[in-house]
Scaffold this active site. Structure first.
Site, PDB file in Angstrom:
ATOM      1  N   GLN A   1      92.012  22.036 -99.774  1.00 41.93           N
ATOM      2  CA  GLN A   1      92.492  23.356 -99.336  1.00 41.93           C
ATOM      3  C   GLN A   1      92.919  23.332 -97.869  1.00 41.93           C
ATOM      4  O   GLN A   1      93.824  24.055 -97.451  1.00 41.93           O
ATOM      5  CB  GLN A   1      91.395  24.416 -99.510  1.00 41.93           C
ATOM      6  CG  GLN A   1      91.057  24.780-100.936  1.00 41.93           C
ATOM      7  CD  GLN A   1      89.923  23.965-101.487  1.00 41.93           C
ATOM      8  OE1 GLN A   1      89.711  22.812-101.091  1.00 41.93           O
ATOM      9  NE2 GLN A   1      89.175  24.514-102.427  1.00 41.93           N
TER      10      GLN A   1
ATOM     11  N   ASP B   1      82.040  32.962 -99.290  1.00 40.03           N
ATOM     12  CA  ASP B   1      82.177  33.392-100.687  1.00 40.03           C
ATOM     13  C   ASP B   1      81.127  34.421-101.068  1.00 40.03           C
ATOM     14  O   ASP B   1      81.332  35.225-101.977  1.00 40.03           O
ATOM     15  CB  ASP B   1      82.105  32.177-101.618  1.00 40.03           C
ATOM     16  CG  ASP B   1      83.405  31.417-101.537  1.00 40.03           C
ATOM     17  OD1 ASP B   1      83.578  30.630-100.589  1.00 40.03           O
ATOM     18  OD2 ASP B   1      84.283  31.658-102.384  1.00 40.03           O
TER      19      ASP B   1
ATOM     20  N   ARG C   1      84.620  32.531-112.187  1.00 42.93           N
ATOM     21  CA  ARG C   1      83.968  31.680-111.169  1.00 42.93           C
ATOM     22  C   ARG C   1      82.705  32.412-110.707  1.00 42.93           C
ATOM     23  O   ARG C   1      82.745  33.628-110.517  1.00 42.93           O
ATOM     24  CB  ARG C   1      84.900  31.412-109.973  1.00 42.93           C
ATOM     25  CG  ARG C   1      86.124  30.563-110.342  1.00 42.93           C
ATOM     26  CD  ARG C   1      86.896  30.131-109.112  1.00 42.93           C
ATOM     27  NE  ARG C   1      86.247  29.035-108.405  1.00 42.93           N
ATOM     28  CZ  ARG C   1      86.637  28.597-107.197  1.00 42.93           C
ATOM     29  NH1 ARG C   1      87.655  29.174-106.576  1.00 42.93           N
ATOM     30  NH2 ARG C   1      86.019  27.589-106.619  1.00 42.93           N
TER      31      ARG C   1
ATOM     32  N   ASN D   1      79.637  29.088 -98.667  1.00 41.66           N
ATOM     33  CA  ASN D   1      81.061  28.825 -98.426  1.00 41.66           C
ATOM     34  C   ASN D   1      81.362  27.412 -98.934  1.00 41.66           C
ATOM     35  O   ASN D   1      80.462  26.699 -99.396  1.00 41.66           O
ATOM     36  CB  ASN D   1      81.413  28.979 -96.944  1.00 41.66           C
ATOM     37  CG  ASN D   1      82.920  28.998 -96.699  1.00 41.66           C
ATOM     38  OD1 ASN D   1      83.651  29.734 -97.369  1.00 41.66           O
ATOM     39  ND2 ASN D   1      83.406  28.185 -95.787  1.00 41.66           N
ATOM     40  N   LYS D   2      82.610  27.025 -98.832  1.00 42.64           N
ATOM     41  CA  LYS D   2      83.058  25.730 -99.372  1.00 42.64           C
ATOM     42  C   LYS D   2      82.141  24.585 -98.966  1.00 42.64           C
ATOM     43  O   LYS D   2      81.710  24.508 -97.809  1.00 42.64           O
ATOM     44  CB  LYS D   2      84.496  25.484 -98.885  1.00 42.64           C
ATOM     45  CG  LYS D   2      85.133  24.188 -99.325  1.00 42.64           C
ATOM     46  CD  LYS D   2      85.114  23.971-100.809  1.00 42.64           C
ATOM     47  CE  LYS D   2      85.767  25.109-101.581  1.00 42.64           C
ATOM     48  NZ  LYS D   2      85.447  25.039-103.040  1.00 42.64           N
TER      49      LYS D   2
ATOM     50  N   ARG E   1      92.920  31.107-105.424  1.00 42.84           N
ATOM     51  CA  ARG E   1      91.549  30.798-105.022  1.00 42.84           C
ATOM     52  C   ARG E   1      91.299  31.470-103.677  1.00 42.84           C
ATOM     53  O   ARG E   1      92.204  32.009-103.066  1.00 42.84           O
ATOM     54  CB  ARG E   1      91.244  29.294-105.015  1.00 42.84           C
ATOM     55  CG  ARG E   1      92.321  28.343-104.660  1.00 42.84           C
ATOM     56  CD  ARG E   1      92.820  28.436-103.255  1.00 42.84           C
ATOM     57  NE  ARG E   1      91.716  28.399-102.310  1.00 42.84           N
ATOM     58  CZ  ARG E   1      91.761  28.864-101.088  1.00 42.84           C
ATOM     59  NH1 ARG E   1      92.865  29.445-100.626  1.00 42.84           N
ATOM     60  NH2 ARG E   1      90.732  28.800-100.274  1.00 42.84           N
ATOM     61  N   GLY E   2      90.003  31.415-103.257  1.00 41.57           N
ATOM     62  CA  GLY E   2      89.609  32.174-102.073  1.00 41.57           C
ATOM     63  C   GLY E   2      88.969  33.472-102.548  1.00 41.57           C
ATOM     64  O   GLY E   2      89.523  34.166-103.432  1.00 41.57           O
ATOM     65  N   ALA E   3      87.791  33.781-101.994  1.00 43.99           N
ATOM     66  CA  ALA E   3      86.982  34.877-102.544  1.00 43.99           C
ATOM     67  C   ALA E   3      87.738  36.213-102.683  1.00 43.99           C
ATOM     68  O   ALA E   3      87.801  36.784-103.790  1.00 43.99           O
ATOM     69  CB  ALA E   3      85.710  35.028-101.708  1.00 43.99           C
TER      70      ALA E   3
HETATM   71  O1  MRU Z   1      87.120  26.958-104.034  1.00 45.08           O
HETATM   72  P1  MRU Z   1      87.866  27.913-103.152  1.00 45.08           P
HETATM   73  O2  MRU Z   1      89.118  27.336-102.594  1.00 45.08           O
HETATM   74  O3  MRU Z   1      88.081  29.239-103.821  1.00 45.08           O
HETATM   75  O4  MRU Z   1      86.881  28.147-101.926  1.00 45.08           O
HETATM   76  C1  MRU Z   1      87.303  29.051-100.931  1.00 45.08           C
HETATM   77  C2  MRU Z   1      86.370  29.134 -99.775  1.00 45.08           C
HETATM   78  O5  MRU Z   1      85.337  28.511 -99.733  1.00 45.08           O
HETATM   79  C3  MRU Z   1      86.745  30.105 -98.693  1.00 45.08           C
HETATM   80  O6  MRU Z   1      86.259  29.688 -97.452  1.00 45.08           O
HETATM   81  C4  MRU Z   1      86.130  31.475 -99.027  1.00 45.08           C
HETATM   82  O7  MRU Z   1      86.465  31.853-100.330  1.00 45.08           O
HETATM   83  C5  MRU Z   1      86.566  32.515 -98.078  1.00 45.08           C
HETATM   84  S1  MRU Z   1      88.239  32.978 -98.336  1.00 45.08           S
HETATM   85  C6  MRU Z   1      88.635  34.200 -97.233  1.00 45.08           C
END
Ligand code: MRU
EC number: 5.3.1.23
Length: 339
Positions: A188, A229, A89, A239-240, A52-54
């Site tokens: 996370q 994201d 996603r 973002n999250k 996970r993470g963009a």
């Molecule tokens: O649902 P996730 O864990 O994929 O969400 C991740 C985030 O919101 C991060 O802040 C974002 O992807 C940036 S990662 C460098």
């Protein structure tokens, strides 16, 4: 002093043609590596947050297409795999971006397809290091930096975006420390950000998501640094979930609110935050915690996985191409033509 291997959560085994993923569902209890040989398996790992993470999901999708090409998939199978991965996603634009970039190479020899995936991985880590170098000077001396979710090495090809800024600040001699929001419901922050900073010897203190306002009011937080994201053309930032609330709090307490993200997260084709698709995940992930039900049976729950912070609340966006401040739209447009 022994220098620790940098953390790189998405790798490719060229000799055996396997995508290697550090299982982010198993952390911090266990450092377990999964070895996947199909795009279907990687798409499932993206959906269930094993990776996970963009930027990291973009790299994983690129390697998923490479593994299919190297194992002899034909054009139809490759097209179907690209489609499946792009839809895994919806919010992080890096995923669709990486699939698009790979799709342009899918007719090439398999070795070239793999080379393109390696380039995406290498460029992302280089971008993170540059983001760190540009962002570190923005962090006040000895600041306590609040971050949300995990925008670290684990969320990228390596080094991290928000945590890249933290790492670079520490490397430059600024004795900062980090407050990590636990980031309900997938945790996370508690499981991943705390783990990777602790692993690298960067002081980190864990908070639950509702604590930031009070600590800001007491003067205990110097700035906020988060990842993204998707960044719309007008500078609105997805973002999250929970990030927007932090931005409002930061503005109220007159604290800088920084967003760190590679250029692959900027989506100039999306005019504003209102146009960003926000992933809704299953309510089960909210009513359950670590395998235990924490709410009464029959009570519904919501799980929008991301929120949008309006550009007006963002002090600066740090990309590898440069730092953008208000007016964000003009700044992003100017960087679009640089390379
Ligand atoms: O649902 P996730 O864990 O994929 O969400 C991740 C985030 O919101 C991060 O802040 C974002 O992807 C940036 S990662 C460098």
């Amino acid at each position: 002093m022994t220098v620790r291997e940098p953390l790189r959560p998405v790798l490719y085994d060229d000799a055996r043609d396997l995508v290697r993923l550090l299982d982010q569902k198993a952390l911090p209890a266990e450092e377990r590596w999964l070895e996947l040989s199909t795009a279907d398996a990687v798409a499932a790992a993206i959906k269930d947050l094993t990776v996970r993470g963009a930027p990291a999901i973009g790299v994983a999708a690129a390697y998923a297409l490479a593994v299919e090409a190297r194992r002899g998939a034909g054009p139809e199978r490759l097209r179907a795999a690209a489609d499946l991965l792009a839809r895994a996603r919806p919010t992080a634009v890096n995923l669709a971006w990486a699939v698009r970039r790979m799709s342009a190479r899918l007719g090439a020899p398999a070795a070239d397809v793999l080379a393109e995936a390696h380039a995406i991985r290498d460029e992302d880590e280089a971008a993170c290091r540059r983001i760190g170098a540009l962002g570190a000077p923005l962090v006040p001396a000895r600041a306590r930096v609040l971050t949300h979710c995990n925008a670290g090495a684990l969320a990228t090809a390596g080094y991290g975006t928000a945590l890249g800024v933290v790492r670079a600040a520490v490397e430059s001699g600024n004795a900062i420390s980090v407050f990590a929001d636990e980031t309900r419901p997938f945790l996370q922050g508690a499981r991943l950000t705390a783990w990777e900073l602790h692993r690298d010897g960067i002081p980190v203190t864990l908070l639950t998501d509702g604590m930031a306002g009070w600590l800001m009011a007491r003067g205990e937080i110097g700035c906020v640094v988060v990842g993204a994201d998707r960044i719309a053309a007008n500078g609105d930032v997805a973002n999250k979930i929970g990030t927007y609330a932090l931005a409002v709090l930061a503005a109220h307490h007159r604290l800088p609110f920084y967003v760190a993200a590679p250029w692959s997260t900027v989506d100039l084709a999306t005019p504003t935050g209102a146009d960003i698709p926000i992933e809704e995940r299953g309510a089960d992930e909210v009513v359950m915690l670590a395998g235990q039900r924490i709410a009464p049976v029959g009570v519904p729950a919501r799980y929008p996985a991301f929120d949008v912070t309006p550009a007006a609340l963002v002090t600066a966006i740090v990309t590898e191409r440069g730092v953008v401040r208000a007016p964000h739209a003009a700044g992003l447009a100017a960087l679009a033509s640089t390379r």
